[in-house]
Design an enzyme around this catalytic site. Structure first.
Site, PDB file in Angstrom:
ATOM      1  N   HIS A 116       0.934  -0.786   0.387  1.00 23.63           N
ATOM      2  CA  HIS A 116      -0.142  -0.569  -0.016  1.00 23.63           C
ATOM      3  C   HIS A 116       0.762   1.467  -0.096  1.00 23.63           C
ATOM      4  O   HIS A 116       1.756   0.874   0.327  1.00 23.63           O
ATOM      5  CB  HIS A 116      -0.925   0.081   1.455  1.00 23.63           C
ATOM      6  CG  HIS A 116      -1.586  -1.193   1.123  1.00 23.63           C
ATOM      7  ND1 HIS A 116      -2.613  -1.167   0.685  1.00 23.63           N
ATOM      8  CD2 HIS A 116      -1.343  -1.869   2.585  1.00 23.63           C
ATOM      9  CE1 HIS A 116      -3.580  -2.580   1.193  1.00 23.63           C
ATOM     10  NE2 HIS A 116      -3.128  -3.281   1.675  1.00 23.63           N
ATOM     11  N   ASP A 119      -1.294   8.920  -0.767  1.00 22.24           N
ATOM     12  CA  ASP A 119      -1.774   9.861  -1.185  1.00 22.24           C
ATOM     13  C   ASP A 119      -2.518  11.372  -0.360  1.00 22.24           C
ATOM     14  O   ASP A 119      -3.408  10.715  -0.023  1.00 22.24           O
ATOM     15  CB  ASP A 119      -2.167   9.763  -2.400  1.00 22.24           C
ATOM     16  CG  ASP A 119      -2.365  11.047  -3.128  1.00 22.24           C
ATOM     17  OD1 ASP A 119      -1.703  12.281  -2.401  1.00 22.24           O
ATOM     18  OD2 ASP A 119      -2.998  11.281  -4.226  1.00 22.24           O
ATOM     19  N   HIS A 121      -3.828  14.672  -0.319  1.00 24.03           N
ATOM     20  CA  HIS A 121      -4.060  15.776  -0.736  1.00 24.03           C
ATOM     21  C   HIS A 121      -3.506  17.194  -0.537  1.00 24.03           C
ATOM     22  O   HIS A 121      -3.344  17.722  -1.087  1.00 24.03           O
ATOM     23  CB  HIS A 121      -5.762  16.495  -0.935  1.00 24.03           C
ATOM     24  CG  HIS A 121      -6.099  14.702  -2.097  1.00 24.03           C
ATOM     25  ND1 HIS A 121      -7.357  14.855  -2.555  1.00 24.03           N
ATOM     26  CD2 HIS A 121      -5.245  13.664  -2.049  1.00 24.03           C
ATOM     27  CE1 HIS A 121      -7.671  13.907  -3.355  1.00 24.03           C
ATOM     28  NE2 HIS A 121      -6.258  13.172  -2.976  1.00 24.03           N
ATOM     29  N   HIS A 156      -5.844   9.028   1.305  1.00 17.95           N
ATOM     30  CA  HIS A 156      -6.131   7.811   0.491  1.00 17.95           C
ATOM     31  C   HIS A 156      -4.951   7.155   0.176  1.00 17.95           C
ATOM     32  O   HIS A 156      -3.597   7.255  -0.370  1.00 17.95           O
ATOM     33  CB  HIS A 156      -7.591   7.363  -0.988  1.00 17.95           C
ATOM     34  CG  HIS A 156      -6.553   8.356  -2.021  1.00 17.95           C
ATOM     35  ND1 HIS A 156      -6.103   7.909  -3.508  1.00 17.95           N
ATOM     36  CD2 HIS A 156      -6.659   9.745  -2.808  1.00 17.95           C
ATOM     37  CE1 HIS A 156      -5.324   8.652  -3.790  1.00 17.95           C
ATOM     38  NE2 HIS A 156      -5.946   9.846  -3.994  1.00 17.95           N
ATOM     39  N   CYS A 157      -5.209   5.569  -0.401  1.00 16.60           N
ATOM     40  CA  CYS A 157      -4.332   4.708  -1.157  1.00 16.60           C
ATOM     41  C   CYS A 157      -4.126   5.043  -2.281  1.00 16.60           C
ATOM     42  O   CYS A 157      -5.151   5.527  -3.025  1.00 16.60           O
ATOM     43  CB  CYS A 157      -4.365   3.121  -0.611  1.00 16.60           C
ATOM     44  SG  CYS A 157      -2.680   2.032  -1.006  1.00 16.60           S
ATOM     45  N   HIS A 165      -8.329  -0.098  -3.903  1.00 17.29           N
ATOM     46  CA  HIS A 165      -7.666   0.149  -2.354  1.00 17.29           C
ATOM     47  C   HIS A 165      -8.538   0.721  -1.840  1.00 17.29           C
ATOM     48  O   HIS A 165      -9.277   1.121  -0.575  1.00 17.29           O
ATOM     49  CB  HIS A 165      -6.192   0.695  -3.040  1.00 17.29           C
ATOM     50  CG  HIS A 165      -5.676  -0.475  -2.827  1.00 17.29           C
ATOM     51  ND1 HIS A 165      -4.553  -1.028  -2.309  1.00 17.29           N
ATOM     52  CD2 HIS A 165      -5.193  -1.523  -4.341  1.00 17.29           C
ATOM     53  CE1 HIS A 165      -3.594  -2.126  -2.752  1.00 17.29           C
ATOM     54  NE2 HIS A 165      -3.747  -1.470  -4.267  1.00 17.29           N
ATOM     55  N   MET A 170      -9.580   2.337   2.283  1.00 17.32           N
ATOM     56  CA  MET A 170      -8.360   3.414   2.344  1.00 17.32           C
ATOM     57  C   MET A 170      -8.498   4.968   1.500  1.00 17.32           C
ATOM     58  O   MET A 170      -7.766   5.353   0.951  1.00 17.32           O
ATOM     59  CB  MET A 170      -7.672   2.410   1.832  1.00 17.32           C
ATOM     60  CG  MET A 170      -7.051   1.152   1.806  1.00 17.32           C
ATOM     61  SD  MET A 170      -5.144   0.296   1.226  1.00 17.32           S
ATOM     62  CE  MET A 170      -4.422   0.809   2.395  1.00 17.32           C
ATOM     63  N   HIS A 262     -26.366  16.995   3.668  1.00 14.59           N
ATOM     64  CA  HIS A 262     -27.790  17.520   4.190  1.00 14.59           C
ATOM     65  C   HIS A 262     -28.436  17.088   5.562  1.00 14.59           C
ATOM     66  O   HIS A 262     -27.627  15.906   5.879  1.00 14.59           O
ATOM     67  CB  HIS A 262     -29.172  17.156   3.198  1.00 14.59           C
ATOM     68  CG  HIS A 262     -30.602  17.576   3.018  1.00 14.59           C
ATOM     69  ND1 HIS A 262     -30.374  19.258   3.272  1.00 14.59           N
ATOM     70  CD2 HIS A 262     -31.688  17.600   4.191  1.00 14.59           C
ATOM     71  CE1 HIS A 262     -31.154  18.854   3.718  1.00 14.59           C
ATOM     72  NE2 HIS A 262     -32.074  18.953   4.049  1.00 14.59           N
ATOM     73  N   GLU A 281     -22.444  31.240   3.332  1.00 18.73           N
ATOM     74  CA  GLU A 281     -23.558  30.942   4.378  1.00 18.73           C
ATOM     75  C   GLU A 281     -24.949  30.593   3.738  1.00 18.73           C
ATOM     76  O   GLU A 281     -25.453  30.830   2.327  1.00 18.73           O
ATOM     77  CB  GLU A 281     -23.826  31.983   5.346  1.00 18.73           C
ATOM     78  CG  GLU A 281     -22.198  33.347   4.707  1.00 18.73           C
ATOM     79  CD  GLU A 281     -22.146  33.718   5.736  1.00 18.73           C
ATOM     80  OE1 GLU A 281     -23.017  34.981   5.475  1.00 18.73           O
ATOM     81  OE2 GLU A 281     -21.246  34.361   6.488  1.00 18.73           O
ATOM     82  N   THR A 285     -27.995  22.181   1.219  1.00 18.85           N
ATOM     83  CA  THR A 285     -27.219  20.502   0.861  1.00 18.85           C
ATOM     84  C   THR A 285     -25.310  21.546   0.293  1.00 18.85           C
ATOM     85  O   THR A 285     -25.594  22.449  -0.732  1.00 18.85           O
ATOM     86  CB  THR A 285     -27.891  19.853  -0.621  1.00 18.85           C
ATOM     87  OG1 THR A 285     -29.419  19.323   0.604  1.00 18.85           O
ATOM     88  CG2 THR A 285     -27.711  18.554  -0.324  1.00 18.85           C
ATOM     89  N   HIS A 311     -28.501  13.138   0.259  1.00 17.69           N
ATOM     90  CA  HIS A 311     -29.250  13.682  -0.635  1.00 17.69           C
ATOM     91  C   HIS A 311     -30.016  13.071  -2.171  1.00 17.69           C
ATOM     92  O   HIS A 311     -31.067  13.331  -2.811  1.00 17.69           O
ATOM     93  CB  HIS A 311     -30.018  15.715  -0.523  1.00 17.69           C
ATOM     94  CG  HIS A 311     -31.415  15.456  -0.058  1.00 17.69           C
ATOM     95  ND1 HIS A 311     -32.293  14.979  -1.049  1.00 17.69           N
ATOM     96  CD2 HIS A 311     -31.672  16.166   0.517  1.00 17.69           C
ATOM     97  CE1 HIS A 311     -33.431  15.491  -0.179  1.00 17.69           C
ATOM     98  NE2 HIS A 311     -33.318  16.155   0.764  1.00 17.69           N
TER      99      HIS A 311
END
Length: 479
Positions: A116, A119, A121, A156-157, A165, A170, A262, A281, A285, A311
């Site tokens: 494995h 990554d 972000h 995530h993997c 994965h 993951m 939501h 503001e 949703t 939703h």
């Protein structure tokens, strides 16, 4: 005279203190923020989050995360083998601040079967750290990065096949708070949506394997919050009290579906759109893309059970994307009147209605390929699906994944090799005198693709130059 001098001394002290306070340096480039000392990161399992960073200075932050492949429950009686960061789906919540230097320790448990990586972000660098963190079972990788941009980020993997994965659980969230931290609120929770694809239909009991074709088609059997149906309902519901402000860190691991997040009966006072600086503001949703996140905040004014949903509503009531926020406190009839009760929104079950159809699916014809095309296309498939375990020159990974180069096991029986690609392989084998006990996952490839990739392997790295055809693959497939 003494009183005047005393007043002057107080004024001078306050002036000096004010000057000292105003000397806090503002860094225009976050990479220039210096780190002060070292600390071990607090990691938490969902739905909990670590303590806010507050006013703390940037640190060298040590993150230790273990990968575990473990069997768990998707819903009542439905078992599944999850691949996890930290033993949970989603993985452990990581909380940092801008300017931290994160030293990341990724450990792959020796009982695991697969390699494995991770990554993040939040990382500025090749693969988000994936290129530096590919780790075989029983090994540990260490890499470092600077947190440059505040926000809420998915990790995530990214080991091939990447979608598998991620689909097996993951993914997780890493928060990078701004200098000075986020404004304090009364309650914070960690929620992450994911879609799961099983061989059996929704609700079919027993240990269910992953279904690659359903995943490719994005036909999820389950869409859930925090790893399983009911993870945030009943006794597992998140809680608050009337008058409190709730902040939800919401992510979407995917791998395939966008979330329409939501809370029924609430309006988001603030939404950090896609987990970034932009604040919207009074939102009903909010859309959260696969591989994305959002921070939502709202003030709870009345008691009751508030339902969290995707939703895209059949996912909530039929596939599991449903949670509960239970709020205690005094009624406020100026805001809401009417009977309140738990359990009004319950899953309706997996029953499916279907219209009759006479439409058929016609398989397109694929023209025959010559050897040069097989080698070209086979190499492409190899780099997409086989590279992570068997490496660029077919050398494999010592003590984890067998070599394909000059492999006595591979060259001895081409039909066996075709069968392994078609059906996968578990259990101990001996290759070039070395024993291996790992997992070869079933590859969701067409007959032509299998023929191409095996032709490429057999005609590379000192192997026996067998040419595999789609007819040979179909013979094994139809046995």
């Amino acid at each position: 005279m003494k009183s005047i001098l005393k007043i002057l001394s107080i004024v001078l002290f306050l002036s000096a203190y004010g000057c000292f306070k105003s000397k806090k340096k503002v860094y225009t480039n976050t990479e220039d923020i210096p780190v002060h000392r070292e600390m071990k990161a607090e990691l938490t399992a969902p739905p909990n989050v670590p303590r806010p960073v507050g006013e703390r200075k940037a640190k060298k932050l040590i993150v230790e995360m273990e990968i575990l492949e473990k069997e768990g429950e998707l819903t009542d009686g439905v078992r599944y083998v999850f691949w996890t960061f930290g033993g949970t789906v989603p993985g452990s919540f990581i909380r940092t601040r801008v300017g931290d230097e994160v030293e990341f320790h990724l450990q792959n448990h020796p009982d695991n079967k697969l390699p494995h990586n991770i990554d993040l972000h939040a990382v500025t660098g090749p693969g988000g750290g994936a290129e530096s963190s590919f780790v075989a079972p029983g090994h540990e990788k260490v890499f470092s990065f600077k947190t440059l941009n505040p926000g809420l980020y998915v990790y995530h993997c990214a080991t091939a096949p990447v979608g598998m994965h991620i689909a097996n659980g993951m993914y997780g969230l890493i928060l990078v708070e701004p200098d000075g931290g986020l404004p304090l609120v009364d309650r914070e929770y960690y929620i992450m949506q994911g879609d799961f694809y099983t061989k059996g239909a929704n609700g079919e009991r027993g240990l269910q394997p992953f279904d690659m074709q359903k995943a490719v088609d994005e036909k999820a059997d389950y869409v859930v919050f925090n790893g399983n149906v009911g993870a945030l309902t009943g006794d597992n519901a998140i809680t608050a009290k009337v008058g409190e402000t709730v902040r939800l860190f919401v992510g979407n691991g995917g791998p395939g579906l966008v979330s329409s997040f939501h809370v029924i009966g609430e309006i988001f006072d603030k939404v950090h759109v896609e987990g970034g600086d932009l604040i919207n503001e009074n939102v009903q949703t909010t859309m959260i893309p696969a591989g994305g996140a959002a921070i939502v905040e709202f003030h709870v004014n009345v008691p009751g059970t508030f339902i969290l949903v995707d939703h895209s509503i059949f996912r909530a009531f039929n596939k599991g994307a449903l949670g509960m926020l239970k709020v205690e406190g005094e009624e406020n009839e100026n805001i809401y009147t009417g009977e309140q009760y738990d359990g009004i929104y319950l899953p309706e079950g997996p029953g499916i209605q279907e219209m009759p159809t006479t439409d058929g699916v016609v398989e397109s014809e694929i023209p025959a390929q010559n050897f040069e095309e097989q080698m070209k296309f086979g190499k492409q498939i190899y780099m997409q699906t086989c590279f992570a375990c068997h490496q660029a020159e077919g050398q494999g990974i010592p003590n984890a994944f067998p070599p394909l180069a000059k492999s006595d096991y591979l060259n001895a029986d081409v039909n066996r090799a075709i069968g392994i690609v078609l059906n996968g392989k578990t259990g101990e084998i001996t290759v070039n005198g070395q024993k291996y006990n790992s997992v070869m996952t079933r590859q969701m490839l067409s007959s032509e693709e299998i023929a191409n990739v095996l032709t490429y392997v057999y005609n590379s790295w000192g192997n026996n130059k067998t040419v595999v055809t789609s007819e040979m693959v179909n013979t094994i497939k139809n046995k």
